[in-house]
Design an enzyme around this catalytic site. Structure first.
Site, mmCIF file in Angstrom:
data_model
loop_
_atom_site.group_PDB
_atom_site.id
_atom_site.type_symbol
_atom_site.label_atom_id
_atom_site.label_comp_id
_atom_site.label_asym_id
_atom_site.label_seq_id
_atom_site.Cartn_x
_atom_site.Cartn_y
_atom_site.Cartn_z
ATOM 1 N N HIS A 196 -0.372 10.403 -8.036
ATOM 2 C CA HIS A 196 -1.595 10.729 -7.283
ATOM 3 C C HIS A 196 -1.771 12.256 -7.222
ATOM 4 O O HIS A 196 -2.872 12.766 -7.414
ATOM 5 C CB HIS A 196 -1.507 10.229 -5.833
ATOM 6 N N LYS A 237 -4.991 -5.383 3.106
ATOM 7 C CA LYS A 237 -3.619 -5.088 2.679
ATOM 8 C C LYS A 237 -2.750 -4.805 3.891
ATOM 9 O O LYS A 237 -3.197 -4.193 4.858
ATOM 10 C CB LYS A 237 -3.610 -3.862 1.758
ATOM 11 N N SER A 268 2.627 3.224 -6.074
ATOM 12 C CA SER A 268 3.120 3.192 -4.698
ATOM 13 C C SER A 268 3.978 1.944 -4.490
ATOM 14 O O SER A 268 4.997 1.975 -3.795
ATOM 15 C CB SER A 268 1.949 3.171 -3.715
#
Ligand code: ADP
Length: 162
Positions: free
Chosen positions: A20, A44, A131
């Site tokens: 990122h 999520k 992630s």
């Protein structure tokens, strides 16, 4: 002369990775202002609350003068319009990212034709990073210090208790 571009880089950033960060660094060179926006996604189940994700992003992007960190709820295109952004920035790592990204970009264009989505290819050294994998490796006791910025690494340790 056209006005400097304002771009939104949206994502979950749960947590921020070096992949990122690489996209932020490269994207910030292309636009006047880059707003990194953490999506408050109700679907999520995140590891880090939004406030903590924002904090880690802020700590890791202090050297970029044209980067701002924010969070948003609701439709991305509405948030982009509200921030007067003409561009949405997204990253593509592999062909597996492409399909979902294409669908999202086309839907967003249908809803707000004035906003363009631009994609940057992940750098080779970060193209395997996500992630999800960082969380999985950290949970299993692996060393993720080369995958995430220091501010994230510290909080991951606290969160996972290692
Ligand atoms: P989302 O849940 O919206 O996909 P992520 O935080 O997983 O949020 O990703 C945000 C954006 O960053 C996505 O466009 C994703 O493809 C991109 N991205 C994620 N990891 C990397 C990486 N290692 N290199 C480049 N881009 C990445």
């Amino acid at each position: 002369m056209p006005a400097p571009l304002i771009a939104i880089y949206p994502g979950s950033f749960d947590p921020l990775t070096n992949g990122h960060l690489d996209l932020i660094a490269r994207g910030s060179l292309l636009v006047g202002q880059l707003i990194v926006a953490v999506l408050e996604n109700t679907q999520k189940q995140p590891l880090f609350p939004v406030a903590e994700r924002v904090e880690m992003l802020k700590q890791s992007t202090t050297s970029f003068t044209n980067v701002e960190v924010d969070s948003f709820q609701g439709l991305l295109v509405d948030y982009a319009a509200h921030r007067q952004a003409g561009v949405i920035l997204r990253g593509i790592r592999a062909i597996s990212d492409y399909e979902a990204e294409l669908q999202m970009a086309l839907l967003n264009r249908r809803m707000r034709p004035g906003i363009e989505t631009i994609f940057l290819m992940a750098s080779e050294q970060h193209s395997f990073l996500s992630s999800r994998m960082v969380k999985e490796i950290a949970t299993l006791g692996g060393d993720v210090s080369s995958f995430v910025p220091a501010a994230v690494w510290k909080r991951l340790h606290v969160k996972i208790g290692r």
